[in-house]
Design an enzyme around this catalytic site. Structure first.
Site, PDB file in Angstrom:
ATOM      1  N   TYR A  82     -14.997  35.562  76.426  1.00  0.00           N
ATOM      2  CA  TYR A  82     -15.287  35.681  77.678  1.00  0.00           C
ATOM      3  C   TYR A  82     -13.851  36.288  78.309  1.00  0.00           C
ATOM      4  O   TYR A  82     -13.930  37.006  79.383  1.00  0.00           O
ATOM      5  CB  TYR A  82     -15.683  34.483  78.252  1.00  0.00           C
ATOM      6  CG  TYR A  82     -17.158  34.424  77.998  1.00  0.00           C
ATOM      7  CD1 TYR A  82     -18.138  35.065  78.720  1.00  0.00           C
ATOM      8  CD2 TYR A  82     -17.613  33.708  76.805  1.00  0.00           C
ATOM      9  CE1 TYR A  82     -19.486  34.812  78.512  1.00  0.00           C
ATOM     10  CE2 TYR A  82     -18.883  33.513  76.614  1.00  0.00           C
ATOM     11  CZ  TYR A  82     -19.814  33.987  77.420  1.00  0.00           C
ATOM     12  OH  TYR A  82     -21.214  33.721  76.971  1.00  0.00           O
TER      13      TYR A  82
ATOM     14  N   GLU B 205     -24.085  27.910  75.136  1.00  0.00           N
ATOM     15  CA  GLU B 205     -24.127  28.384  73.773  1.00  0.00           C
ATOM     16  C   GLU B 205     -23.281  27.571  72.805  1.00  0.00           C
ATOM     17  O   GLU B 205     -23.813  27.039  71.577  1.00  0.00           O
ATOM     18  CB  GLU B 205     -23.008  29.669  74.028  1.00  0.00           C
ATOM     19  CG  GLU B 205     -23.868  30.825  74.363  1.00  0.00           C
ATOM     20  CD  GLU B 205     -22.967  31.999  74.977  1.00  0.00           C
ATOM     21  OE1 GLU B 205     -21.842  31.838  74.825  1.00  0.00           O
ATOM     22  OE2 GLU B 205     -23.431  32.602  76.075  1.00  0.00           O
TER      23      GLU B 205
ATOM     24  N   TYR C 266     -36.204  34.248  66.805  1.00  0.00           N
ATOM     25  CA  TYR C 266     -35.811  35.408  66.140  1.00  0.00           C
ATOM     26  C   TYR C 266     -34.495  34.855  65.162  1.00  0.00           C
ATOM     27  O   TYR C 266     -33.816  33.885  65.715  1.00  0.00           O
ATOM     28  CB  TYR C 266     -35.545  36.599  66.944  1.00  0.00           C
ATOM     29  CG  TYR C 266     -34.756  36.361  68.277  1.00  0.00           C
ATOM     30  CD1 TYR C 266     -33.106  36.156  68.147  1.00  0.00           C
ATOM     31  CD2 TYR C 266     -35.095  35.873  69.570  1.00  0.00           C
ATOM     32  CE1 TYR C 266     -32.339  36.036  69.288  1.00  0.00           C
ATOM     33  CE2 TYR C 266     -34.453  35.636  70.738  1.00  0.00           C
ATOM     34  CZ  TYR C 266     -32.970  35.755  70.273  1.00  0.00           C
ATOM     35  OH  TYR C 266     -31.963  35.356  71.704  1.00  0.00           O
TER      36      TYR C 266
ATOM     37  N   PHE D 136     -37.778  43.179  73.225  1.00  0.00           N
ATOM     38  CA  PHE D 136     -36.996  43.478  72.053  1.00  0.00           C
ATOM     39  C   PHE D 136     -35.660  44.557  72.765  1.00  0.00           C
ATOM     40  O   PHE D 136     -36.029  45.389  73.476  1.00  0.00           O
ATOM     41  CB  PHE D 136     -37.702  44.384  71.130  1.00  0.00           C
ATOM     42  CG  PHE D 136     -38.670  43.506  70.372  1.00  0.00           C
ATOM     43  CD1 PHE D 136     -38.472  42.132  70.349  1.00  0.00           C
ATOM     44  CD2 PHE D 136     -39.840  44.022  69.960  1.00  0.00           C
ATOM     45  CE1 PHE D 136     -39.560  41.207  69.505  1.00  0.00           C
ATOM     46  CE2 PHE D 136     -40.656  43.063  69.326  1.00  0.00           C
ATOM     47  CZ  PHE D 136     -40.470  41.672  69.182  1.00  0.00           C
TER      48      PHE D 136
END
Length: 396
Positions: free
Chosen positions: A98, A140, A191, A386
Site C-alpha cells: 500500500y 485482509e 474461488y 469474473f
C-alpha cells in the site's frame, strides 16, 4: 471517518478528482509498472491491464469510496471494502504494498491536476487514501488469519489428480495438496487463485470459482479464452496441465457465499458464471437442504452449457428445486419461452428470496432489475463478477 477539516475539502474537490480519476489511474499504472515491472509480470493480470478493465475498476473504487465518505461520513462502506479485500487476499497482497501504491498514485494525481493540488487538498485526499488502505489492511489481516496464512505467503502446491472436459472450452481440475495435508475449509461460492509460469517466465495469477467440493480435494473449472494476453493462463491450463502436474493455489476466498437459512434461494448464472452456482447447488444437495431452490441459467446453446447434466441431476436430488435454462441459439428443439436471453417474467420468485448472480455485467444488470421488479430486496441480491468489478459501488 473523515476529519472535520478534510470533509469539506474532499466534498469540494470530488467532482474535479472524480472527473480526472480515469487519467489519474492511467498515469498511476504507467508509473507503477515502470518502477516495479515485476508487479505486471507476476501479480497483476496482464489481460486486464491490456484491455483497461483493471484501471477502470481502480478508478471506480476510489471514486465510490470517496463519494461514500462524503455522503455518510460516519459509516465505512464495508460491503465494497470486503469485495476488494477478498480479491487482495487471494493475490497475497501485503501491507507494505500500500505504501508503493500511495507513492505512485499521489505522484499521478499531482501530474494530472497540477497546481490544483494544494497542500490542503493533498492532505485531505491523503486521508481518504489511508482510510481506505488501512481498512483494507485490517480486513485482509483477518482473512489471512482465518485462512491460516501470512500476508504475501507463497501459494501452496497442489497435485492435479484428474482433469474433466465439461465442454470443448471448459475443463474441470481436481487437485489435492501436494504435501498430503488437509484440504482447506471452503464455503459455497468461493474461488481460488491459481498461479502458473508462462513461457516468457511470467508467473501470472487467475481466480477460478470452486465448482464443487469432492472429498479430500478442491475442484475448479476453467473456460478457455481466445487470444493473448486475455487468455494466456486459461489456454496454458487447457494445453499443458493434466493429471500428475502441480499447480500453486491460494486458500479459498470470496465474499459472495451461500448463506445458511431456510428461506428460498435463487441461483442465476450466464455462461461460465455457472461454476459458483454449481458449487452452491452441490452443497445444497450434499446437505439434504429442504429450501426452495430456483436455478436459472442462460447460455449460447446446449453444447456451450458447462455442467448441463449436473444442473438437472442436482436439482432432482433436492426436495424443492426447479431449473430454468435459456439458450440464445438452441441446437435442437427448445421451448419458445426459454429461447433468447434470461427472462424471469414466467418464473415464480417467492417472497423472502435471496438471490445469487454470476455472469457478464449486462446479464447482472438485467437479472438484478428483473428481481427487484419481482419484489426481491436489493440487499438480498448478491453478485460475483469474473475479473475486475466494474460495477463496484454502483449497484445501490
Amino acid at each position: 471517518m473523515l476529519s472535520p477539516q478534510s470533509l469539506p475539502v474532499v466534498e469540494a474537490t470530488l467532482p474535479v478528482v472524480g472527473g480526472a480519476v480515469g487519467e489519474i489511474t492511467e498515469r498511476f499504472y504507467d508509473r507503477l509498472f515502470a518502477a516495479h515491472p515485476e508487479l505486471l509480470r507476476d501479480l497483476f493480470n496482464r489481460g486486464n491491464q491490456a484491455n483497461g478493465s483493471q484501471r477502470q475498476a481502480l478508478a471506480g473504487s476510489i471514486a465510490a469510496f470517496a463519494t461514500a465518505l462524503v455522503a455518510h461520513p460516519a459509516v465505512r462502506p464495508d460491503a465494497m471494502l470486503a469485495r476488494i479485500a477478498h480479491k487482495h487476499a487471494s493475490l497475497g497482497i501485503a501491507p507494505e504494498q500500500y505504501e508503493v501504491v500511495h507513492e505512485h498514485l499521489f505522484a499521478a494525481i499531482v501530474e494530472v491536476l497540477g497546481e490544483a493540488v494544494t497542500a490542503e487538498v493533498a492532505a485531505a485526499w491523503d486521508e481518504v487514501y489511508w482510510l481506505m488502505a488501512n481498512a483494507l489492511i485490517a480486513l485482509e489481516r483477518d482473512l489471512y488469519a482465518q485462512a491460516g496464512s501470512a500476508a504475501g505467503a507463497p501459494r501452496r502446491p497442489y497435485t492435479v489428480v484428474a482433469r474433466l472436459l465439461e465442454t470443448d472450452d471448459v475443463a474441470t481440475f481436481l487437485v489435492r495438496p501436494a504435501d498430503g495435508g488437509p484440504v482447506p475449509a471452503t464455503r459455497p461460492g468461493q474461488y481460488v487463485s491459481v498461479q502458473v509460469e508462462l513461457p516468457d517466465g511470467a508467473r501470472q495469477i487467475r481466480q477460478y470459482s470452486l465448482s464443487g467440493r469432492p472429498d479430500g480435494a478442491l475442484q475448479f473449472s476453467v473456460k478457455r479464452v481466445a487470444g493473448a494476453p486475455d487468455g494466456e493462463v486459461s489456454n496454458h491450463l487447457h494445453a499443458h496441465v493434466g493429471a500428475g502436474d502441480t499447480l500453486l493455489l491460494s486458500p479459498p476466498f470470496g465474499d459472495v457465499v451461500l448463506a445458511d437459512g431456510d428461506g428460498p434461494v435463487l441461483l442465476a448464472s450466464a455462461g461460465i458464471g455457472c461454476t459458483p452456482m454449481i458449487g452452491m447447488l452441490s452443497h445444497l444437495a450434499a446437505t439434504g437442504s429442504t429450501r426452495r431452490v430456483i436455478a436459472v441459467h442462460g447460455d449460447r446453446d446446449e453444447l456451450a452449457h458447462a455442467f448441463r447434466a449436473d444442473l438437472q441431476q442436482l436439482t432432482a436430488k433436492l426436495a424443492d428445486a426447479q431449473a430454468h435454462v435459456f439458450y440464445e441459439q438452441p441446437n435442437g428443439p427448445w421451448p419458445t419461452g426459454r429461447t433468447g436471453l434470461v427472462d424471469l417474467s414466467a418464473v415464480e420468485v417467492p417472497a423472502g428470496t435471496t438471490a445469487y448472480l454470476c455472469g457478464p455485467l449486462p446479464f447482472l444488470r438485467s437479472v438484478r432489475g428483473q428481481l427487484i421488479a419481482a419484489g426481491v430486496r436489493p440487499a438480498d441480491i448478491h453478485y460475483e463478477v469474473f475479473g475486475p468489478d466494474l460495477w463496484l459501488g454502483a449497484e445501490g
